[in-house]
Design a protein around this motif. Structure first.
Motif, mmCIF file in Angstrom:
data_model
loop_
_atom_site.group_PDB
_atom_site.id
_atom_site.type_symbol
_atom_site.label_atom_id
_atom_site.label_comp_id
_atom_site.label_asym_id
_atom_site.label_seq_id
_atom_site.Cartn_x
_atom_site.Cartn_y
_atom_site.Cartn_z
ATOM 1 N N ALA A 40 48.894 -29.937 -32.680
ATOM 2 C CA ALA A 40 47.736 -29.431 -33.410
ATOM 3 C C ALA A 40 48.021 -29.364 -34.905
ATOM 4 O O ALA A 40 47.154 -29.669 -35.727
ATOM 5 C CB ALA A 40 47.348 -28.046 -32.889
ATOM 6 N N LYS A 41 49.250 -28.985 -35.273
ATOM 7 C CA LYS A 41 49.633 -28.918 -36.686
ATOM 8 C C LYS A 41 49.534 -30.303 -37.320
ATOM 9 O O LYS A 41 48.995 -30.456 -38.434
ATOM 10 C CB LYS A 41 51.055 -28.390 -36.805
ATOM 11 C CG LYS A 41 51.564 -28.262 -38.241
ATOM 12 C CD LYS A 41 50.853 -27.147 -38.985
ATOM 13 C CE LYS A 41 51.552 -26.775 -40.291
ATOM 14 N NZ LYS A 41 51.619 -27.854 -41.270
ATOM 15 N N ILE A 42 50.043 -31.319 -36.636
ATOM 16 C CA ILE A 42 49.952 -32.687 -37.151
ATOM 17 C C ILE A 42 48.492 -33.092 -37.310
ATOM 18 O O ILE A 42 48.088 -33.671 -38.323
ATOM 19 C CB ILE A 42 50.676 -33.673 -36.216
ATOM 20 C CG1 ILE A 42 52.180 -33.403 -36.202
ATOM 21 C CG2 ILE A 42 50.408 -35.120 -36.646
ATOM 22 C CD1 ILE A 42 52.940 -34.205 -35.178
ATOM 23 N N GLY A 43 47.698 -32.773 -36.298
ATOM 24 C CA GLY A 43 46.282 -33.151 -36.324
ATOM 25 C C GLY A 43 45.522 -32.485 -37.454
ATOM 26 O O GLY A 43 44.726 -33.124 -38.148
ATOM 27 N N MET A 44 45.759 -31.214 -37.652
ATOM 28 C CA MET A 44 45.062 -30.488 -38.718
ATOM 29 C C MET A 44 45.507 -30.978 -40.090
ATOM 30 O O MET A 44 44.703 -31.081 -41.019
ATOM 31 C CB MET A 44 45.292 -28.987 -38.568
ATOM 32 C CG MET A 44 44.667 -28.382 -37.313
ATOM 33 S SD MET A 44 42.868 -28.577 -37.237
ATOM 34 C CE MET A 44 42.352 -27.423 -38.512
ATOM 35 N N ASP A 45 46.791 -31.297 -40.237
ATOM 36 C CA ASP A 45 47.273 -31.843 -41.508
ATOM 37 C C ASP A 45 46.692 -33.232 -41.765
ATOM 38 O O ASP A 45 46.456 -33.612 -42.914
ATOM 39 C CB ASP A 45 48.803 -31.926 -41.508
ATOM 40 C CG ASP A 45 49.465 -30.557 -41.598
ATOM 41 O OD1 ASP A 45 48.763 -29.576 -41.920
ATOM 42 O OD2 ASP A 45 50.685 -30.469 -41.328
ATOM 43 N N THR A 46 46.479 -33.977 -40.694
ATOM 44 C CA THR A 46 45.907 -35.324 -40.816
ATOM 45 C C THR A 46 44.457 -35.267 -41.269
ATOM 46 O O THR A 46 44.008 -36.063 -42.093
ATOM 47 C CB THR A 46 45.994 -36.064 -39.470
ATOM 48 O OG1 THR A 46 47.359 -36.179 -39.083
ATOM 49 C CG2 THR A 46 45.360 -37.447 -39.544
#
Length: 203
Positions: free
Chosen positions: A60-66
């Protein structure tokens, strides 16, 4: 990952460290904090490790940063036609899609990011074997080959050492890439995988 890797400002790749810790994401006046299946967090882990082990917090962290809009855009280009809303739970695959759409998206990754529309019918011929109609789609490159290959490599790890390793007991004589998924309380569980054609070509 197919949306994250091409973003120059993120500088993320399969070996990049991502924080698998408790995160609270704010969205439209609401808070969302995903948990991992075992209720434990692992701190800094490589992104490939997060994907192969289905670590929700890190993913989720990767997705939100993306960026949610970027994820929707890449998913559509790969072949997903169902409605996807740009909300945080999108990062964990919260929306339902038809198996045919997922097959088309996976085929795009397996073909080095080259997308072609799938068809239920390859061609129609008459009694004399004359072709009356044939499905043709020139296709287009929607994800750079190097990024598509990295994603497939990570999906391969999900089978070799991750959440999909139970598949190995069937001794399938082919290189398999894929991903498992579950809903809350294990109400639904699924696996979707494929045999990348370029693995076969390189044997």
């Amino acid at each position: 990952m197919a949306a994250a890797f091409p973003k120059n400002d993120l500088r993320i790749n399969p070996l990049s460290l991502v924080d698998d810790s408790k995160h609270i994401f704010k969205y439209e006046g609401q808070s969302w904090s995903p948990e991992n299946y075992d209720k434990k967090f692992n701190g800094l882990v490589p992104s490939f490790f997060a994907l192969k082990n289905s670590l929700n917090a890190a993913t989720a962290k990767i997705g939100m940063d993306t960026g949610l809009a970027s994820i929707v855009d890449v998913a559509k280009k790969l072949g997903i036609s169902s409605e996807l809303l740009a909300v945080p739970s999108l990062t964990l695959g919260a929306f339902e899609v038809y198996p045919f759409e997922l097959a088309e998206a996976y085929a795009s990754l397996a073909n080095f990011g080259f997308h072609r529309k799938l068809s239920w019918i390859e061609k129609i011929v008459d009694r004399n074997n004359e072709v009356l109609w044939e499905h043709k789609d020139e296709g287009e490159l929607v994800v750079e080959a190097k990024y598509a290959a990295e994603v497939v490599s990570m999906l391969r790890q999900a089978i070799m050492t991750g959440t999909g390793k139970a598949l190995l007991q069937y001794q399938i004589q082919s290189e398999i890439a894929g991903k498992t998924g579950t809903t809350s309380n294990y109400k639904d569980a699924w696996f979707a995988g494929f045999s990348p054609p370029f693995y076969r070509d390189w044997e």
